[in-house]
Scaffold this active site. Structure first.
Site, short mmCIF file in Angstrom:
data_model
loop_
_atom_site.label_atom_id
_atom_site.label_comp_id
_atom_site.label_asym_id
_atom_site.label_seq_id
_atom_site.Cartn_x
_atom_site.Cartn_y
_atom_site.Cartn_z
N SER A 99 -5.59 -1.68 1.12
CA SER A 99 -6.57 -0.67 1.57
C SER A 99 -6.38 0.66 0.85
O SER A 99 -7.33 1.40 0.64
CB SER A 99 -6.44 -0.43 3.08
OG SER A 99 -6.85 -1.56 3.79
N GLY A 128 0.86 -1.18 0.00
CA GLY A 128 0.00 0.00 0.00
C GLY A 128 0.89 1.22 0.00
O GLY A 128 2.11 1.13 -0.19
N HIS A 137 -16.12 3.42 10.74
CA HIS A 137 -16.58 4.52 9.89
C HIS A 137 -18.10 4.56 9.99
O HIS A 137 -18.76 3.52 9.87
CB HIS A 137 -16.15 4.28 8.44
CG HIS A 137 -16.21 5.52 7.60
ND1 HIS A 137 -17.41 6.10 7.25
CD2 HIS A 137 -15.25 6.31 7.07
CE1 HIS A 137 -17.17 7.18 6.52
NE2 HIS A 137 -15.85 7.33 6.40
N GLU A 195 -13.79 17.73 5.36
CA GLU A 195 -14.34 16.52 5.99
C GLU A 195 -14.55 16.76 7.47
O GLU A 195 -14.10 17.77 8.01
CB GLU A 195 -13.42 15.31 5.75
CG GLU A 195 -13.47 14.83 4.31
CD GLU A 195 -12.62 13.59 4.03
OE1 GLU A 195 -12.18 12.94 4.98
OE2 GLU A 195 -12.42 13.31 2.84
N HIS A 210 -13.15 0.19 10.21
CA HIS A 210 -12.48 0.96 9.15
C HIS A 210 -10.97 1.04 9.32
O HIS A 210 -10.23 0.93 8.35
CB HIS A 210 -13.07 2.38 9.18
CG HIS A 210 -12.61 3.27 8.08
ND1 HIS A 210 -12.76 2.97 6.75
CD2 HIS A 210 -12.00 4.49 8.11
CE1 HIS A 210 -12.27 3.96 6.01
NE2 HIS A 210 -11.79 4.87 6.81
N ARG A 252 -15.38 11.18 14.05
CA ARG A 252 -15.93 9.94 13.50
C ARG A 252 -16.49 9.00 14.57
O ARG A 252 -17.51 8.36 14.36
CB ARG A 252 -14.77 9.25 12.78
CG ARG A 252 -15.17 8.33 11.72
CD ARG A 252 -13.96 7.90 10.96
NE ARG A 252 -13.79 8.67 9.75
CZ ARG A 252 -12.79 8.49 8.90
NH1 ARG A 252 -11.86 7.61 9.16
NH2 ARG A 252 -12.71 9.21 7.81
N ARG A 310 -8.74 8.52 14.85
CA ARG A 310 -8.03 9.15 13.73
C ARG A 310 -8.89 10.22 13.03
O ARG A 310 -10.07 9.99 12.76
CB ARG A 310 -7.63 8.08 12.71
CG ARG A 310 -6.92 8.64 11.50
CD ARG A 310 -6.38 7.54 10.62
NE ARG A 310 -7.42 6.77 9.98
CZ ARG A 310 -8.09 7.15 8.89
NH1 ARG A 310 -7.86 8.33 8.36
NH2 ARG A 310 -9.00 6.36 8.37
C1 SIN Z 1 -13.60 8.72 3.87
O1 SIN Z 1 -13.50 9.07 2.71
O2 SIN Z 1 -14.57 8.97 4.57
C2 SIN Z 1 -12.47 7.94 4.48
C3 SIN Z 1 -11.33 8.81 4.71
C4 SIN Z 1 -10.49 8.27 5.83
O3 SIN Z 1 -10.72 7.20 6.33
O4 SIN Z 1 -9.60 8.99 6.25
#
Ligand code: SIN
Length: 503
Positions: A46, A16, A230, A116, A341, A286, A376
């Site tokens: 991943s 990865g 997630h 985000e 996740h 998250r 995270r």
């Molecule tokens: C996402 O696109 O929601 C995942 C991004 C991440 O896990 O940092």
């Protein structure tokens, strides 16, 4: 192709972004590098699946630092966060832009930085919502075509060659045969642990191999209880699916970037609920959103992501296409549920990816750098892999391989009966889902440990009689599951992804 005993300066396990980055920088430093991956296709890593993108510091590192720490429930390690933020812009420019020429989305003003959850500003470089494959494929091609790195696919590392506190390489397996590769330094970049849970956004191959190999060789692990879920993975079978089945079929991640653009979460009564849980509502950290979605599913039923306020098909054409191909009418809302996740913990490493055993490194998701603490921040995983991979690769170069005695593996009955692995994985996933998931109780964690100890004993007994890749994957999963359950049981403080409730 048969496998033979070999030597290399730097052995990287996993391809990865973290492994590729380590291989690239060790190659640039003049080392002879061997990069092995059990994957046969890019989709088995991943990195390929990453949607949202890669966060950078832009011209405000202080705010980036603050956001990482706040999302982590104030548990991220300051020195590690400093490394990530300080290196972010330079690593992205050097590797992704100048070397790989990744075509990140732009607008009239330059890069189209995405927003985000838990980010105070738009700082995420992305290619649509399928950033991972636009980074991973050119990176693989670059390593294969433009460097001296020996890239070997469909080859798994079974065990580390450890002796008196030092690692000398690994036993590698290909096509049912195995042989040692001796290395001056060994870099683990094996990714996450999604295979331990019935629903995950990871590829199936995420069995925790690197963490298990390192732990079995005596390396320290840390923060193993912090398993991130997630909040918004498409749920094809809400909510009565039986626990323990993989449940993955048809699941796909619906990127946090969609909420960043204004999508709302609604419960089965059509009510928007996130403002009742957190002042940042859908853009809360998250772990908070995942717990809220879980609770609303339990109390009301199907939870959906309402994308009606945004131009979904224009902003996220790949996700709209994915919905279409799964028969989801996204204009009616996308049914979602949390899915495992990311592992925030892993092999404990320093600011150059050095583990507690001499000449062993770990980078990317299998490592614990301290950057994520208990939770995270979105779009920092590719960045962490890139930054620590670059640092570890440079540091690992310059050492020549030496030989030690390799363990004798058994070659009787190389095939694992499929029912054996299937039944064990089913049991393991069931207990992880029920007792070591989003919410945990001390009693449940004690039960989980006893189930997992028994299961690991059964796998260990089997491994004394035969060698096969799938058996070693099962062993890795059972070792890591026990590490997660044990770490969770030993931590009586809820923080981030580790959330304790009354029984
Ligand atoms: C996402 O696109 O929601 C995942 C991004 C991440 O896990 O940092």
């Amino acid at each position: 192709m048969t496998i033979e005993q070999a030597e290399t300066d730097v052995l990287v396990v996993g391809a990865g972004i973290a492994g590729l980055s380590a291989a690239l920088s060790a190659d640039r430093a003049g080392a002879d590098v061997t990069l092995v991956t059990k994957a046969e296709r890019p989709e088995d890593a991943s990195t390929w699946w990453a949607q949202g993108g890669i966060a950078v510091a832009r011209d405000d590192p202080a705010t980036f630092r603050e956001d990482i720490v706040a999302a982590s429930d104030d548990t991220a390690e300051a020195t590690a966060v400093e490394v990530l933020v300080e290196d972010a812009n330079d690593a992205v420019q050097d590797v992704l832009v100048d070397t790989l020429d990744v075509a990140f989305d732009t607008n009239g003003a330059g890069y189209d930085y995405g927003q985000e959850a838990a980010h105070d500003e738009a700082r995420i470089l992305h290619v649509n919502a399928e950033t991972g494959k636009h980074v991973h494929v050119p990176f693989l091609n670059h390593i294969a075509d433009e460097t001296d790195v020996r890239l070997v696919e469909d080859t798994a590392a079974l065990e580390l060659l450890g002796h008196e506190g030092r690692v000398y390489g690994a036993v590698l397996e290909r096509d049912g045969e195995w042989a040692p590769t001796f290395a001056g330094a060994t870099v683990l970049a094996t990714g996450g642990i999604g295979a331990l849970y019935p629903r995950s956004t990871n590829p199936e191959s995420a069995t925790g191999d690197g963490v298990a190999m390192a732990a079995l060789a005596g390396a320290d692990t840390a923060d193993m209880e912090y398993v991130q879920f997630h909040p918004t993975a498409y749920d094809p079978a809400p909510p009565e699916r039986s626990a323990g089945d993989t449940g993955d079929e048809g699941t796909f991640l619906v990127s946090e970037a969609v909420r960043g653009e204004g999508a709302l979460l609604r419960n089965a009564d059509g009510e928007r609920f996130m403002p009742d849980y957190h002042e940042d509502a859908e853009l809360a950290p998250r772990d908070v959103v995942a717990r809220a979605v879980r609770e609303e599913r339990e109390t009301t039923g199907v939870v959906t992501l309402d994308v009606s306020s945004l131009a979904f098909a224009e902003a996220f054409p790949d996700l709209a296409a994915k919905c279409d191909s799964h028969g989801v009418d996204w204009t009616e809302g996308i049914p979602i549920a949390p899915a495992q996740h990311f592992l925030c913990g892993g092999v404990a490493v320093d600011d150059h990816g050095r583990a507690s055993l001499d000449r062993l490194y770990a980078v990317g998701e299998c490592s614990r750098t301290g950057v994520h603490g208990a939770n995270r921040l979105a779009s920092t995983s590719l960045l962490e892999g890139l930054v620590w991979g670059r640092r570890a690769g440079r540091d690992a170069a310059g050492r020549s391989p030496e030989r030690v005695e390799a363990p004798e593996l058994l070659d009787r009955d190389p095939d694992l009966p499929p029912a054996f692995a299937g039944e064990k994985f089913h049991r393991l996933r069931r207990v992880m889902d029920e007792q070591v998931g989003i919410e945990r109780t001390p009693q449940g964690l004690a039960r989980a440990q006893s189930v997992l100890r028994r299961l690991k004993g059964e796998v260990d007994a089997y491994i004394r009689t035969r060698t096969s890749r799938s058996l070693y994957e099962l062993r890795a999963a059972s070792v890591v599951a026990l590490l997660v359950a044990r770490a969770a049981a030993e931590n009586d403080q809820s923080a981030g992804c580790h959330h304790l409730v009354e029984a």
